[in-house]
Design a protein around this motif. Structure first.
Motif, PDB file in Angstrom:
ATOM      1  N   PRO A 145     116.053  -1.102   9.106  1.00  0.00           N
ATOM      2  CA  PRO A 145     114.751  -1.237   8.439  1.00  0.00           C
ATOM      3  C   PRO A 145     114.827  -0.971   6.941  1.00  0.00           C
ATOM      4  CG  PRO A 145     114.476  -0.115  10.536  1.00  0.00           C
ATOM      5  CD  PRO A 145     115.954  -0.253  10.314  1.00  0.00           C
ATOM      6  N   THR A 146     115.644  -0.001   6.549  1.00  0.00           N
ATOM      7  CA  THR A 146     115.797   0.306   5.124  1.00  0.00           C
ATOM      8  C   THR A 146     116.374  -0.883   4.375  1.00  0.00           C
ATOM      9  OG1 THR A 146     116.115   2.649   5.610  1.00  0.00           O
ATOM     10  CG2 THR A 146     116.869   1.859   3.463  1.00  0.00           C
ATOM     11  N   GLU A 147     117.373  -1.557   4.980  1.00  0.00           N
ATOM     12  CA  GLU A 147     117.972  -2.724   4.334  1.00  0.00           C
ATOM     13  C   GLU A 147     116.985  -3.883   4.253  1.00  0.00           C
ATOM     14  OE1 GLU A 147     122.662  -2.125   5.584  1.00  0.00           O
ATOM     15  OE2 GLU A 147     121.247  -2.999   7.027  1.00  0.00           O
ATOM     16  N   PHE A 171     106.028  -1.128  19.360  1.00  0.00           N
ATOM     17  CA  PHE A 171     107.194  -0.490  19.966  1.00  0.00           C
ATOM     18  C   PHE A 171     106.800   0.842  20.590  1.00  0.00           C
ATOM     19  CE2 PHE A 171     109.179  -3.324  16.864  1.00  0.00           C
ATOM     20  CZ  PHE A 171     110.143  -3.927  17.656  1.00  0.00           C
ATOM     21  N   ALA A 172     107.500   1.211  21.665  1.00  0.00           N
ATOM     22  CA  ALA A 172     107.187   2.447  22.379  1.00  0.00           C
ATOM     23  C   ALA A 172     107.762   3.675  21.693  1.00  0.00           C
ATOM     24  CB  ALA A 172     107.699   2.374  23.815  1.00  0.00           C
ATOM     25  N   SER A 173     108.775   3.469  20.843  1.00  0.00           N
ATOM     26  CA  SER A 173     109.409   4.599  20.160  1.00  0.00           C
ATOM     27  C   SER A 173     110.065   4.112  18.888  1.00  0.00           C
ATOM     28  CB  SER A 173     110.457   5.254  21.064  1.00  0.00           C
ATOM     29  OG  SER A 173     111.561   4.374  21.259  1.00  0.00           O
ATOM     30  N   VAL A 174     110.345   5.057  17.986  1.00  0.00           N
ATOM     31  CA  VAL A 174     111.046   4.714  16.743  1.00  0.00           C
ATOM     32  C   VAL A 174     112.458   4.253  17.049  1.00  0.00           C
ATOM     33  CG1 VAL A 174     111.874   5.628  14.548  1.00  0.00           C
ATOM     34  CG2 VAL A 174     109.632   6.317  15.410  1.00  0.00           C
ATOM     35  N   ARG A 175     113.078   4.857  18.051  1.00  0.00           N
ATOM     36  CA  ARG A 175     114.433   4.441  18.407  1.00  0.00           C
ATOM     37  C   ARG A 175     114.458   2.986  18.874  1.00  0.00           C
ATOM     38  NH1 ARG A 175     118.485   7.436  22.802  1.00  0.00           N
ATOM     39  NH2 ARG A 175     120.188   5.905  22.624  1.00  0.00           N
ATOM     40  N   GLN A 176     113.485   2.610  19.712  1.00  0.00           N
ATOM     41  CA  GLN A 176     113.411   1.225  20.167  1.00  0.00           C
ATOM     42  C   GLN A 176     113.201   0.274  18.988  1.00  0.00           C
ATOM     43  OE1 GLN A 176     109.795  -0.373  22.161  1.00  0.00           O
ATOM     44  NE2 GLN A 176     111.108  -0.545  23.972  1.00  0.00           N
ATOM     45  N   PHE A 177     112.369   0.685  18.042  1.00  0.00           N
ATOM     46  CA  PHE A 177     112.136  -0.097  16.830  1.00  0.00           C
ATOM     47  C   PHE A 177     113.428  -0.286  16.046  1.00  0.00           C
ATOM     48  CE2 PHE A 177     111.390   0.831  12.231  1.00  0.00           C
ATOM     49  CZ  PHE A 177     110.903  -0.408  11.829  1.00  0.00           C
ATOM     50  N   ASN A 178     114.143   0.800  15.794  1.00  0.00           N
ATOM     51  CA  ASN A 178     115.387   0.714  15.028  1.00  0.00           C
ATOM     52  C   ASN A 178     116.424  -0.159  15.730  1.00  0.00           C
ATOM     53  OD1 ASN A 178     114.655   2.338  12.805  1.00  0.00           O
ATOM     54  ND2 ASN A 178     115.074   4.214  13.962  1.00  0.00           N
ATOM     55  N   ASP A 179     116.567   0.047  17.035  1.00  0.00           N
ATOM     56  CA  ASP A 179     117.569  -0.715  17.789  1.00  0.00           C
ATOM     57  C   ASP A 179     117.237  -2.202  17.791  1.00  0.00           C
ATOM     58  OD1 ASP A 179     118.882   1.634  18.322  1.00  0.00           O
ATOM     59  OD2 ASP A 179     118.158   1.821  20.390  1.00  0.00           O
ATOM     60  N   THR A 180     115.960  -2.519  17.944  1.00  0.00           N
ATOM     61  CA  THR A 180     115.566  -3.926  17.993  1.00  0.00           C
ATOM     62  C   THR A 180     115.765  -4.598  16.638  1.00  0.00           C
ATOM     63  OG1 THR A 180     113.951  -3.502  19.738  1.00  0.00           O
ATOM     64  CG2 THR A 180     113.644  -5.509  18.442  1.00  0.00           C
ATOM     65  N   ILE A 181     115.374  -3.944  15.569  1.00  0.00           N
ATOM     66  CA  ILE A 181     115.538  -4.525  14.233  1.00  0.00           C
ATOM     67  C   ILE A 181     117.013  -4.783  13.940  1.00  0.00           C
ATOM     68  CG2 ILE A 181     115.300  -4.080  11.756  1.00  0.00           C
ATOM     69  CD1 ILE A 181     112.702  -4.857  13.131  1.00  0.00           C
ATOM     70  N   ARG A 182     117.869  -3.824  14.293  1.00  0.00           N
ATOM     71  CA  ARG A 182     119.304  -4.027  14.060  1.00  0.00           C
ATOM     72  C   ARG A 182     119.848  -5.169  14.910  1.00  0.00           C
ATOM     73  NH1 ARG A 182     119.346   1.823  13.924  1.00  0.00           N
ATOM     74  NH2 ARG A 182     119.824   2.561  11.808  1.00  0.00           N
TER      75      ARG A 182
END
Length: 486
Positions: A179-181, A161-172
């Motif tokens: 990610p925590t869940e 992923f290019a950013s943590v935000r992109q990672f979080n949005d994609t996982i959700r």
């Protein structure tokens, strides 16, 4: 593959596991997508849509079902064996090419413009290369979230992923969970750089036959195998990956549970960005995306093969995680026994391989690179000079890119190029195509073992053409039949 609505819905109603990974079901009323065997209540036909890939289902706005975990289903066997652009592209995307080289790099490897490639993949799979790569990143991220103690920022970049935000949005978006869940409650310590997971395979799966094949050919320093009295056991090897080296240890046994089962794998990676590549290459080694049911049914129509198919249901064609290594070993194996080829390969590794430190006893080296092989003096090699020259020429062709041996190449064109090299004949080129390129329809009519097996069957004049398009699997049945008692 054309998705016939009535046929797909019939598979969903019967919860037929053989279609897991072949298509995915989107349920409009819940906003989730499932694999055909999902145990949940079957939705009404008017509420479902069918998709060629998980990426296509995600692009249509559906999230992965938390009950049947469709992202854990093996990829379509059509992708794994197809010589089409889509099949070749999927193998390269799984290896992380888009993350490392971008869509342009993927297109260059396949010989298309990026725009035309996007059109081809969208028409064939229902999603373009970026969407397919996004799905691959999400799957890799989930593995790292659930199996390591890495922080989420490290996981985001390790997964591509290019950013943590992109990672979080994609996982959700993909899993309807943070990610925590996903990480949840886990027991036991995790080792930095270690990834323990289960690799999904379609069943039946003849793991013991695969283990014996690999154990018989294990090269000292690069591979180790341990076979128990019942035929099960473990196989481990070093991996030369894009960002560093790694190791993998596999627990192999026969798997007969209907539908999908799992092979336990433990990876230790120098750089976790190599997770996707390591996973893809080991799945190729295991022939994990083969659908054994239609293969077995097809080969069993031959009266001579039928008893062999019944004896080893789910027999796989062992792949290889490094095309150049397999090619070098194929040349070393010309006109010598399996044991003799293994011995010469072990000497080559000891003298010219790259030493590495691992936690697995016996794994001490990476196999020599193609560039290293190209510099070898044929006079110094323990083999006929002509074969030594062929080995050095092959190494040079691999090192300069004249011949590329990954699962994204055109198999027929690659075979043609191999055959232009001195010392590379039909047997060697076809053996490389079968194991390094994952070709499902290779037959070696001049192979001594094949001729012996056919003679034992009383059919040494058998025409293998009716076994197509699965002649590689027929070949494996013939080879393994030599292990049986008379």
């Amino acid at each position: 593959m054309n998705l016939d609505v009535d046929s797909c819905y019939a598979a969903v109603r019967s919860r037929d596991r053989r279609f897991d990974g072949v298509f995915y079901t989107g349920v409009r009323t819940t906003g989730i997508y499932c694999r055909p065997s999902c145990p949940a209540r079957t939705p009404a036909l008017r509420n479902v849509t069918f998709h060629r890939s998980a990426a296509a289902a995600q692009a249509a706005g559906f999230r992965a079902c938390k009950r049947c975990l469709p992202d854990a289903t093996p990829g379509s066997p059509e992708w794994d064996v197809a010589a089409t652009v889509a099949g070749r592209a999927m193998r390269l995307i799984s290896d992380g090419v888009v993350d490392r080289e971008g869509v342009e790099g993927l297109a260059v490897r396949l010989g298309y413009t990026s725009r035309h490639l996007s059109r081809l993949l969208t028409a064939e799979l229902g999603a373009g290369p970026l969407a397919l790569a996004r799905t691959q990143r999400a799957q890799t991220a989930r593995v790292l979230v659930e199996t390591t103690e890495l922080g989420f920022a490290d996981i985001a970049f390790a997964a591509g992923f290019a950013s943590v935000r992109q990672f979080n949005d994609t996982i959700r978006a993909v899993y309807d969970a943070s990610p925590t869940e996903l990480r949840g409650r886990r027991s036991g310590p995790r080792t930095p750089g270690a990834v323990d997971l289960r690799l999904a395979v379609r069943t039946p799966y003849a793991g013991r036959a695969l283990l014996r094949f690999l154990a018989d050919r294990a090269v000292a320093g690069v591979e180790v195998a341990s076979v128990r009295d019942d035929g099960s056991g473990s196989y481990a090897r070093t991996l030369d990956l894009p960002h560093g080296f790694g190791t993998v240890r596999l627990e192999l046994d026969d798997l007969v549970e209907p539908g999908v089962a799992f092979v336990r794998a433990s990876f230790a990676l120098q750089d976790l960005r190599d997770t996707s590549a390591a996973l893809a290459r080991v799945r190729g080694l295991l022939d994990a995306d083969c659908d054994p049911v239609p293969v077995g049914e097809h080969l069993a129509t031959d009266p001579g093969l039928a008893p062999l198919v019944a004896r080893r249901p789910g027999l796989r064609v062992p792949g290889h995680p490094a095309g150049h290594e397999l090619a070098v070993r194929a040349v070393l194996g010309q006109q010598v026994s399996v044991a003799g080829a293994r011995t010469v390969a072990g000497r080559l590794v000891a003298e010219h391989g790259r030493p590495v430190d691992t936690d697995i006893p016996g794994l001490t080296h990476l196999f020599p690179s193609a560039a290293t092989v190209a510099t070898l003096d044929p006079e110094s090699l323990p083999m006929p000079r002509a074969r030594g020259r062929a080995l050095a020429t092959l190494g040079a062709a691999l090192a300069d890119g004249e011949v590329v041996l990954d699962r994204g190449v055109d198999r027929d064109e690659t075979r043609r190029r191999l055959m232009t090299l001195p010392g590379i004949g039909a047997w060697t080129a076809d053996y490389i195509a079968m194991r390094a390129l994952g070709h499902p329809d290779v037959f070696l009519p001049t192979d001594v073992g094949v001729r012996h097996a056919l003679t034992r069957m009383g059919s040494d004049d058998t025409d293998p053409a009716p076994w197509s398009p699965w002649r590689s699997y027929a070949l494996m049945h013939l080879w393994t039949s030599l292990e049986d008692e008379n």
